[in-house]
Structure formats: C-alpha cells, structure tokens
Design a protein around this motif. Structure first.
Motif, PDB file in Angstrom:
ATOM      1  N   ASP A   1       0.512  24.430  -0.844  1.00 41.16           N
ATOM      2  CA  ASP A   1       0.696  25.885  -1.001  1.00 41.16           C
ATOM      3  C   ASP A   1       1.704  26.221  -2.088  1.00 41.16           C
ATOM      4  O   ASP A   1       2.543  27.109  -1.931  1.00 41.16           O
ATOM      5  N   ALA A   2       1.626  25.505  -3.195  1.00 42.12           N
ATOM      6  CA  ALA A   2       2.570  25.681  -4.294  1.00 42.12           C
ATOM      7  C   ALA A   2       1.817  25.879  -5.603  1.00 42.12           C
ATOM      8  O   ALA A   2       0.607  25.630  -5.694  1.00 42.12           O
ATOM      9  N   SER A   3       2.536  26.335  -6.602  1.00 41.16           N
ATOM     10  CA  SER A   3       1.980  26.474  -7.947  1.00 41.16           C
ATOM     11  C   SER A   3       3.106  26.253  -8.940  1.00 41.16           C
ATOM     12  O   SER A   3       4.276  26.152  -8.566  1.00 41.16           O
ATOM     13  N   GLY A   4       2.756  26.202 -10.218  1.00 34.64           N
ATOM     14  CA  GLY A   4       3.777  25.963 -11.226  1.00 34.64           C
ATOM     15  C   GLY A   4       3.358  26.440 -12.589  1.00 34.64           C
ATOM     16  O   GLY A   4       2.184  26.772 -12.826  1.00 34.64           O
ATOM     17  N   SER A   5       4.323  26.470 -13.504  1.00 35.00           N
ATOM     18  CA  SER A   5       4.084  26.849 -14.895  1.00 35.00           C
ATOM     19  C   SER A   5       4.010  25.577 -15.733  1.00 35.00           C
ATOM     20  O   SER A   5       5.019  24.895 -15.917  1.00 35.00           O
TER      21      SER A   5
ATOM     22  N   GLU B   1       0.242  28.751 -14.014  1.00 30.34           N
ATOM     23  CA  GLU B   1       0.542  29.485 -15.243  1.00 30.34           C
ATOM     24  C   GLU B   1       0.534  28.527 -16.425  1.00 30.34           C
ATOM     25  O   GLU B   1       1.108  27.435 -16.353  1.00 30.34           O
ATOM     26  N   ILE B   2      -0.084  28.941 -17.527  1.00 32.69           N
ATOM     27  CA  ILE B   2      -0.013  28.194 -18.779  1.00 32.69           C
ATOM     28  C   ILE B   2       1.070  28.826 -19.636  1.00 32.69           C
ATOM     29  O   ILE B   2       1.002  30.009 -19.970  1.00 32.69           O
TER      30      ILE B   2
ATOM     31  N   VAL C   1       6.728  28.264  -7.000  1.00 33.33           N
ATOM     32  CA  VAL C   1       5.726  29.155  -7.588  1.00 33.33           C
ATOM     33  C   VAL C   1       5.864  29.101  -9.102  1.00 33.33           C
ATOM     34  O   VAL C   1       6.769  28.459  -9.644  1.00 33.33           O
ATOM     35  N   THR C   2       4.972  29.789  -9.800  1.00 34.73           N
ATOM     36  CA  THR C   2       5.107  29.894 -11.246  1.00 34.73           C
ATOM     37  C   THR C   2       6.333  30.742 -11.578  1.00 34.73           C
ATOM     38  O   THR C   2       6.819  31.517 -10.745  1.00 34.73           O
TER      39      THR C   2
ATOM     40  N   GLY D   1      10.826  29.360  -8.921  1.00 35.83           N
ATOM     41  CA  GLY D   1       9.956  29.062 -10.046  1.00 35.83           C
ATOM     42  C   GLY D   1      10.079  27.617 -10.498  1.00 35.83           C
ATOM     43  O   GLY D   1      11.148  27.007 -10.393  1.00 35.83           O
ATOM     44  N   MET D   2       8.984  27.068 -10.998  1.00 37.39           N
ATOM     45  CA  MET D   2       8.977  25.675 -11.440  1.00 37.39           C
ATOM     46  C   MET D   2       8.205  25.540 -12.743  1.00 37.39           C
ATOM     47  O   MET D   2       7.087  26.041 -12.878  1.00 37.39           O
TER      48      MET D   2
END
Length: 245
Positions: free
Chosen positions: A55-59, A83-84, A221-222, A233-234
């Motif tokens: 349940d995570a996301s990143g940049s 995120e790009i 998260v992003t 954020g990451m």
C-alpha cells in the motif's frame, strides 16, 4: 578525433572526482559498481510490486539522457500509480553551473522525457543536491511543483527541500541495512522531509528485506502526494549515473 560533448564530459568528471578522492575503502566500492550496473525493466517491475503490495508508492527519478531507452519503464511506473520525476538530462553536479548551463540541462532533459513518454515531470531531484544560484534561477523559470536539493540562498519563488540526511547510501557505508532502515524508520516518525532511497545500492548491500520492512512500517507516498495531502514522501533513484556510450 570526435569531440566530446561538454555535458557528457561534465558527467564523467563529476563521478571521477568522487571515485578518485583518496583511497577507495571496501565500504565505498558500491560507488564504482553503481556507475556501471543498471536496473532494467524487470527490476523496476519488482520495486513497483514491492511498493504496491505494501500500500505504498514513490517518486521515481529519471534522466533525459535515458528517456528513449527507458520510456516503457516510465510508462509502466506511471500506470502503477507512481510519480515520474526529473533528475537532470545527464547526471552531473549543479553546484557551480551558470543560469544558461542549468537552464539548458533542465529544459533539454524535460523535453527528452516528454517526447519519449508524453509525461511531463513536476518534481526535480537535483543530482548531488547542491544548487548554484544560477540553477535556482533556472528552476524558478522552468517551474516545478517540488525540488529536492540544497542551496545557500533562500529562493523567492519556489521552496527547495533537502531530503532526510544522512540517507541510505551514506548510512550503509557504516551500518548494516537493518541498522540503516531502523534509523530511517525513526526519522520517519519525527520528520516531514522526503526520504531518498537507491534501490540498486540497497540490493547491492543485501538490504531489500530491510527496505521492505521500512516500507511496510512507514507506507510512503509520492512527493506530490505528500505535498497535497501529507504522509511520508519517498524518492527512488535507480539511475545508472555514468553512461559514456
């Protein structure tokens, strides 16, 4: 003899200066490895799945230099909800660039990514973090939603944020992956700055299990999401720094 492109030469000189600054102790050998090893599509797919399963996301940051070759990777990550973000055209330092050189590097790289993928990055992670006044001026003119870096003077238009320091590569020069991630987990509970990770270097240090534990605990998260609605954020840097082809 074929002339050497100035941007390519600057990229090589930047990393050569890091690799030749005195002896290269065992704990620093990842720097040489990182210059030649390269994450490919299956590796990016694995990291994306690791994040989504928790349940995570990143940049994820990319160079304009690699846009055509990595277009499918960027498109896959964006489709997975990540995120790009932008990481310059070539991987060189910005600490002493003039406005003209910085503006050219930024706009050239952004155009390369947009031409290859149709994606227009809103975030900029500056290689080696330190930004000259000319670079700050160029950044403000181009316009970004967020910038990860460091500058001596407070900008008038945009906020420039340093990541949580020391970050993973610095910590793993002296500590095990589990100790590194425990330190960064404590930071996540106390600090609102984005975190910077280098998955290929974590993998080199046999630290992916410890990294997953950090992700599971923090649920990052992003950076765009962090700005909009909070959270941790990451930024994920999987870039091969040197490419002389």
């Amino acid at each position: 003899m074929r002339p050497v492109d100035e941007e390519k030469l600057r990229e090589f000189e930047t990393w050569l200066s890091l690799l030749t600054d005195g002896d290269l102790p065992e704990r620093h050998k990842w720097k040489a490895w990182f210059c030649v090893a390269e994450y490919e599509q299956p590796d990016f797919e694995d990291v994306s799945a690791l994040l989504r399963d928790n349940d995570a996301s990143g940049s994820f940051v990319f160079l304009g230099r690699d846009a055509e070759e990595q277009a499918e990777i960027m498109e896959m990550l964006a489709a997975d909800g990540h995120e790009i973000a932008f990481h310059s055209h070539r991987h060189h330092a910005y600490d002493d660039l003039s406005y003209d050189d910085a503006y050219d590097a930024i706009t050239t790289g952004l155009a390369a990514i947009e031409d290859a993928t149709g994606l227009a990055p809103d975030g900029f992670f500056a290689p080696f973090l330190k930004l000259s006044d000319g670079t700050v001026q160029a950044i403000e003119e181009v316009g970004f939603e967020w910038v990860l870096g460091m500058t001596d003077n407070e900008p008038d238009v945009i906020e420039i944020t340093p990541p949580v320091i020391p970050f993973d590569t610095e910590l793993m020069e002296e500590h095990s992956p589990s100790e590194t991630m425990e330190t960064l987990r404590t930071e996540a509970e106390a600090d609102s700055a984005p975190f910077l990770f280098h998955p290929p270097v974590i993998e080199y240090n046999d630290g992916m299990d410890a990294f997953e534990e950090w992700i599971r605990a923090v649920e990052p998260v992003t950076v765009a999401e962090q700005i909009e609605s909070g959270g941790t954020g990451m930024v994920l840097d999987c870039v091969r720094p040197v490419r002389l082809e």
